[in-house]
Design a protein around this motif. Structure first.
Motif, PDB file in Angstrom:
ATOM      1  N   GLU A   3       0.855  -1.207   0.110  1.00 49.84           N
ATOM      2  CA  GLU A   3      -0.178   0.280   0.195  1.00 49.84           C
ATOM      3  C   GLU A   3       0.851   0.880  -0.187  1.00 49.84           C
ATOM      4  OE1 GLU A   3      -2.751  -0.298   3.451  1.00 49.84           O
ATOM      5  OE2 GLU A   3      -3.586  -1.974   2.644  1.00 49.84           O
ATOM      6  N   LYS A   4       0.280   2.245  -0.666  1.00 55.47           N
ATOM      7  CA  LYS A   4       0.959   3.622  -0.649  1.00 55.47           C
ATOM      8  C   LYS A   4       0.414   4.231   0.680  1.00 55.47           C
ATOM      9  CE  LYS A   4       1.080   4.337  -5.496  1.00 55.47           C
ATOM     10  NZ  LYS A   4       0.570   4.739  -6.840  1.00 55.47           N
ATOM     11  N   PRO A   5       2.121   5.037   1.215  1.00 54.73           N
ATOM     12  CA  PRO A   5       1.843   5.492   2.574  1.00 54.73           C
ATOM     13  C   PRO A   5       0.882   7.157   2.909  1.00 54.73           C
ATOM     14  CG  PRO A   5       3.931   6.588   1.733  1.00 54.73           C
ATOM     15  CD  PRO A   5       3.221   4.792   1.146  1.00 54.73           C
ATOM     16  N   ILE A  35       3.712  14.509   7.374  1.00 56.44           N
ATOM     17  CA  ILE A  35       4.359  13.049   7.348  1.00 56.44           C
ATOM     18  C   ILE A  35       4.030  12.306   6.499  1.00 56.44           C
ATOM     19  CG2 ILE A  35       4.460  14.045   9.651  1.00 56.44           C
ATOM     20  CD1 ILE A  35       1.772  12.334  10.021  1.00 56.44           C
ATOM     21  N   LEU A  36       4.172  10.709   6.343  1.00 59.38           N
ATOM     22  CA  LEU A  36       3.751  10.086   6.099  1.00 59.38           C
ATOM     23  C   LEU A  36       3.356   9.073   6.797  1.00 59.38           C
ATOM     24  CD1 LEU A  36       6.439   9.992   2.839  1.00 59.38           C
ATOM     25  CD2 LEU A  36       3.871  10.923   2.442  1.00 59.38           C
ATOM     26  N   LEU A  53      -7.009  12.527  12.436  1.00 58.09           N
ATOM     27  CA  LEU A  53      -6.089  11.283  12.912  1.00 58.09           C
ATOM     28  C   LEU A  53      -5.575  11.328  14.232  1.00 58.09           C
ATOM     29  CD1 LEU A  53      -5.024   9.222   9.728  1.00 58.09           C
ATOM     30  CD2 LEU A  53      -6.640   7.806  10.868  1.00 58.09           C
ATOM     31  N   ILE A  54      -5.155  10.550  15.130  1.00 54.95           N
ATOM     32  CA  ILE A  54      -4.317  10.463  16.344  1.00 54.95           C
ATOM     33  C   ILE A  54      -3.567   9.301  16.147  1.00 54.95           C
ATOM     34  CG2 ILE A  54      -4.368  10.281  19.147  1.00 54.95           C
ATOM     35  CD1 ILE A  54      -7.630  11.790  18.725  1.00 54.95           C
ATOM     36  N   MET A  55      -2.014   9.504  16.440  1.00 55.80           N
ATOM     37  CA  MET A  55      -1.438   8.962  16.117  1.00 55.80           C
ATOM     38  C   MET A  55      -0.033   8.859  16.822  1.00 55.80           C
ATOM     39  SD  MET A  55       0.492   9.029  12.643  1.00 55.80           S
ATOM     40  CE  MET A  55      -1.417   8.557  11.449  1.00 55.80           C
ATOM     41  N   LYS A  56       0.234   7.789  17.213  1.00 56.82           N
ATOM     42  CA  LYS A  56       1.795   7.649  17.856  1.00 56.82           C
ATOM     43  C   LYS A  56       2.899   8.100  16.796  1.00 56.82           C
ATOM     44  CE  LYS A  56       0.609   3.636  21.280  1.00 56.82           C
ATOM     45  NZ  LYS A  56       1.132   2.284  21.464  1.00 56.82           N
ATOM     46  N   GLU A  57       4.027   8.616  17.574  1.00 52.14           N
ATOM     47  CA  GLU A  57       4.979   9.125  16.617  1.00 52.14           C
ATOM     48  C   GLU A  57       5.600   7.980  15.872  1.00 52.14           C
ATOM     49  OE1 GLU A  57       8.497  12.412  17.053  1.00 52.14           O
ATOM     50  OE2 GLU A  57       8.803  10.270  18.322  1.00 52.14           O
ATOM     51  N   GLY A  62       8.490   8.439   7.710  1.00 51.90           N
ATOM     52  CA  GLY A  62       8.794   9.464   7.604  1.00 51.90           C
ATOM     53  C   GLY A  62       8.190  11.367   7.749  1.00 51.90           C
ATOM     54  N   VAL A  63       9.254  12.144   7.645  1.00 51.57           N
ATOM     55  CA  VAL A  63       8.730  13.206   7.174  1.00 51.57           C
ATOM     56  C   VAL A  63       9.268  13.847   6.046  1.00 51.57           C
ATOM     57  CG1 VAL A  63       9.099  15.821   8.710  1.00 51.57           C
ATOM     58  CG2 VAL A  63       8.844  13.814   9.786  1.00 51.57           C
TER      59      VAL A  63
END
Length: 65
Positions: A3-5, A35-36, A53-57, A62-63
């Motif tokens: 899958e593409k990010p 970010i990706l 979206l809430i997500m963990k680091e 990537g940035v």
């Protein structure tokens, strides 16, 4: 199949994550970073009509600079 990010912008960050000793480790991400992340990363929420979206680091792939 690979899958593409997905791409997004960081709109807020917390103080950081706690390590095993309980000390807060600051985040490398900052507000405004592009970010990706993986398609199934994070938790979807709706705040004031905006889908976020809430997500963990650790979910960030990537940035984009």
């Amino acid at each position: 199949a690979k899958e593409k990010p997905q791409e997004g912008e960081v709109i807020a960050v917390g103080p950081g994550a706690r390590d095993e000793a309980g000390k807060i480790q600051p985040l490398d991400l900052k507000k405004g970073d592009r970010i990706l992340f993986g398609k199934w990363s994070g938790t979807e929420v709706k705040i004031d009509g905006a889908d976020l979206l809430i997500m963990k680091e650790s979910d960030v792939l990537g940035v984009i600079e």
